[in-house]
Motif scaffolding. Structure first.
Motif, PDB file in Angstrom:
ATOM      1  N   ILE A  42     -13.004  38.722 -32.692  1.00 45.61           N
ATOM      2  CA  ILE A  42     -13.755  38.856 -33.947  1.00 45.61           C
ATOM      3  C   ILE A  42     -13.785  37.463 -34.555  1.00 45.61           C
ATOM      4  O   ILE A  42     -12.788  36.978 -35.097  1.00 45.61           O
ATOM      5  N   THR A  43     -14.914  36.809 -34.418  1.00 45.44           N
ATOM      6  CA  THR A  43     -15.049  35.394 -34.770  1.00 45.44           C
ATOM      7  C   THR A  43     -14.618  35.105 -36.199  1.00 45.44           C
ATOM      8  O   THR A  43     -13.944  34.104 -36.457  1.00 45.44           O
ATOM      9  N   GLU A  44     -14.989  35.966 -37.139  1.00 48.73           N
ATOM     10  CA  GLU A  44     -14.640  35.726 -38.546  1.00 48.73           C
ATOM     11  C   GLU A  44     -13.124  35.679 -38.752  1.00 48.73           C
ATOM     12  O   GLU A  44     -12.638  34.953 -39.615  1.00 48.73           O
ATOM     13  N   LEU A  45     -12.383  36.456 -37.969  1.00 46.58           N
ATOM     14  CA  LEU A  45     -10.925  36.420 -38.066  1.00 46.58           C
ATOM     15  C   LEU A  45     -10.358  35.214 -37.340  1.00 46.58           C
ATOM     16  O   LEU A  45      -9.434  34.568 -37.822  1.00 46.58           O
ATOM     17  N   GLU A  46     -10.914  34.908 -36.188  1.00 45.50           N
ATOM     18  CA  GLU A  46     -10.436  33.772 -35.394  1.00 45.50           C
ATOM     19  C   GLU A  46     -10.616  32.444 -36.135  1.00 45.50           C
ATOM     20  O   GLU A  46      -9.790  31.552 -36.009  1.00 45.50           O
ATOM     21  N   THR A  47     -11.706  32.325 -36.866  1.00 46.29           N
ATOM     22  CA  THR A  47     -11.989  31.070 -37.566  1.00 46.29           C
ATOM     23  C   THR A  47     -11.354  31.016 -38.956  1.00 46.29           C
ATOM     24  O   THR A  47     -11.415  29.983 -39.615  1.00 46.29           O
ATOM     25  N   GLY A  48     -10.782  32.121 -39.395  1.00 45.13           N
ATOM     26  CA  GLY A  48     -10.164  32.150 -40.718  1.00 45.13           C
ATOM     27  C   GLY A  48     -11.147  32.394 -41.848  1.00 45.13           C
ATOM     28  O   GLY A  48     -10.785  32.299 -43.016  1.00 45.13           O
ATOM     29  N   ARG A  49     -12.405  32.709 -41.523  1.00 49.61           N
ATOM     30  CA  ARG A  49     -13.385  32.996 -42.578  1.00 49.61           C
ATOM     31  C   ARG A  49     -13.040  34.268 -43.338  1.00 49.61           C
ATOM     32  O   ARG A  49     -13.359  34.401 -44.518  1.00 49.61           O
ATOM     33  N   THR A  51      -9.864  37.505 -43.704  1.00 53.96           N
ATOM     34  CA  THR A  51      -8.576  38.077 -43.331  1.00 53.96           C
ATOM     35  C   THR A  51      -8.844  39.489 -42.797  1.00 53.96           C
ATOM     36  O   THR A  51      -9.929  40.048 -43.008  1.00 53.96           O
ATOM     37  N   THR A  52      -7.852  40.093 -42.164  1.00 57.44           N
ATOM     38  CA  THR A  52      -8.048  41.463 -41.683  1.00 57.44           C
ATOM     39  C   THR A  52      -8.288  42.413 -42.853  1.00 57.44           C
ATOM     40  O   THR A  52      -9.072  43.347 -42.743  1.00 57.44           O
ATOM     41  N   GLY A  53      -7.627  42.144 -43.972  1.00 59.04           N
ATOM     42  CA  GLY A  53      -7.844  42.977 -45.151  1.00 59.04           C
ATOM     43  C   GLY A  53      -9.265  42.890 -45.674  1.00 59.04           C
ATOM     44  O   GLY A  53      -9.850  43.895 -46.077  1.00 59.04           O
ATOM     45  N   GLU A  54      -9.820  41.684 -45.677  1.00 66.80           N
ATOM     46  CA  GLU A  54     -11.206  41.512 -46.139  1.00 66.80           C
ATOM     47  C   GLU A  54     -12.187  42.196 -45.196  1.00 66.80           C
ATOM     48  O   GLU A  54     -13.158  42.815 -45.635  1.00 66.80           O
ATOM     49  N   LEU A  55     -11.921  42.118 -43.902  1.00 68.15           N
ATOM     50  CA  LEU A  55     -12.790  42.783 -42.935  1.00 68.15           C
ATOM     51  C   LEU A  55     -12.717  44.296 -43.119  1.00 68.15           C
ATOM     52  O   LEU A  55     -13.742  44.987 -43.145  1.00 68.15           O
ATOM     53  N   PHE A  56     -11.516  44.826 -43.264  1.00 70.64           N
ATOM     54  CA  PHE A  56     -11.340  46.265 -43.486  1.00 70.64           C
ATOM     55  C   PHE A  56     -12.084  46.712 -44.738  1.00 70.64           C
ATOM     56  O   PHE A  56     -12.744  47.754 -44.749  1.00 70.64           O
ATOM     57  N   GLN A  57     -11.992  45.913 -45.801  1.00 71.62           N
ATOM     58  CA  GLN A  57     -12.626  46.270 -47.075  1.00 71.62           C
ATOM     59  C   GLN A  57     -14.139  46.440 -46.922  1.00 71.62           C
ATOM     60  O   GLN A  57     -14.740  47.250 -47.611  1.00 71.62           O
ATOM     61  N   ARG A  58     -14.747  45.705 -46.005  1.00 75.34           N
ATOM     62  CA  ARG A  58     -16.194  45.849 -45.772  1.00 75.34           C
ATOM     63  C   ARG A  58     -16.566  47.269 -45.356  1.00 75.34           C
ATOM     64  O   ARG A  58     -17.671  47.728 -45.605  1.00 75.34           O
ATOM     65  N   TYR A  59     -15.656  47.956 -44.671  1.00 71.40           N
ATOM     66  CA  TYR A  59     -15.941  49.292 -44.161  1.00 71.40           C
ATOM     67  C   TYR A  59     -15.687  50.394 -45.179  1.00 71.40           C
ATOM     68  O   TYR A  59     -16.071  51.544 -44.958  1.00 71.40           O
ATOM     69  N   VAL A  60     -15.053  50.047 -46.279  1.00 70.22           N
ATOM     70  CA  VAL A  60     -14.759  51.046 -47.311  1.00 70.22           C
ATOM     71  C   VAL A  60     -15.081  50.494 -48.703  1.00 70.22           C
ATOM     72  O   VAL A  60     -14.208  50.335 -49.539  1.00 70.22           O
ATOM     73  N   PRO A  61     -16.360  50.206 -48.959  1.00 71.16           N
ATOM     74  CA  PRO A  61     -16.719  49.684 -50.280  1.00 71.16           C
ATOM     75  C   PRO A  61     -16.395  50.721 -51.353  1.00 71.16           C
ATOM     76  O   PRO A  61     -16.491  51.920 -51.126  1.00 71.16           O
ATOM     77  N   GLY A  62     -15.940  50.243 -52.494  1.00 72.06           N
ATOM     78  CA  GLY A  62     -15.600  51.147 -53.584  1.00 72.06           C
ATOM     79  C   GLY A  62     -14.193  51.703 -53.489  1.00 72.06           C
ATOM     80  O   GLY A  62     -13.781  52.492 -54.327  1.00 72.06           O
ATOM     81  N   VAL A  63     -13.469  51.291 -52.468  1.00 72.23           N
ATOM     82  CA  VAL A  63     -12.095  51.751 -52.264  1.00 72.23           C
ATOM     83  C   VAL A  63     -11.149  50.604 -52.581  1.00 72.23           C
ATOM     84  O   VAL A  63     -11.433  49.451 -52.281  1.00 72.23           O
ATOM     85  N   ARG A  64     -10.030  50.920 -53.201  1.00 67.60           N
ATOM     86  CA  ARG A  64      -8.989  49.908 -53.434  1.00 67.60           C
ATOM     87  C   ARG A  64      -8.053  49.958 -52.244  1.00 67.60           C
ATOM     88  O   ARG A  64      -7.519  51.021 -51.918  1.00 67.60           O
ATOM     89  N   THR A  65      -7.883  48.843 -51.573  1.00 68.33           N
ATOM     90  CA  THR A  65      -7.018  48.832 -50.398  1.00 68.33           C
ATOM     91  C   THR A  65      -5.714  48.096 -50.678  1.00 68.33           C
ATOM     92  O   THR A  65      -5.672  47.162 -51.478  1.00 68.33           O
TER      93      THR A  65
END
Length: 93
Positions: A42-49, A51-65
């Motif tokens: 996952i290029t965005e994680l490999e390059t540091g653009r 975090t895993t938390g930020e990527l996860f948050q994309r899949y659950v908008p409106g949710v507090r993680t």
């Protein structure tokens, strides 16, 4: 809504899409850990653009993680970096 038991989760198998609408406004525990050999690159994680938390948050908008159960592979950081990270974590309010 309630958490599934381990048996229910295993019986359900893979969940291709999280029910973001049903989870809106709720707190969801993010216990995922990126593992390249399992998850693919996952290029965005490999390059540091992202975090895993930020990527996860994309899949659950409106949710507090809440990120938890995160691990650091023992070869990813030297012993001093690990000691420093643990000390910093202990000193957080």
């Amino acid at each position: 809504m309630r958490a599934a038991t381990p048996a229910e989760a295993a019986a359900a198998g893979t969940v291709p899409h999280l029910p973001a609408d049903a989870l809106a406004g709720r707190i969801v525990i993010d216990a995922n850990n990126y593992y390249r050999l399992r998850d693919g690159v996952i290029t965005e994680l490999e390059t540091g653009r992202l975090t895993t938390g930020e990527l996860f948050q994309r899949y659950v908008p409106g949710v507090r993680t809440v990120k938890t159960f995160s691990t650091i592979y023992f070869l990813s950081a030297d012993a001093q970096e690990i000691r420093t990270a643990l000390e910093n974590a202990r000193n957080r309010p």
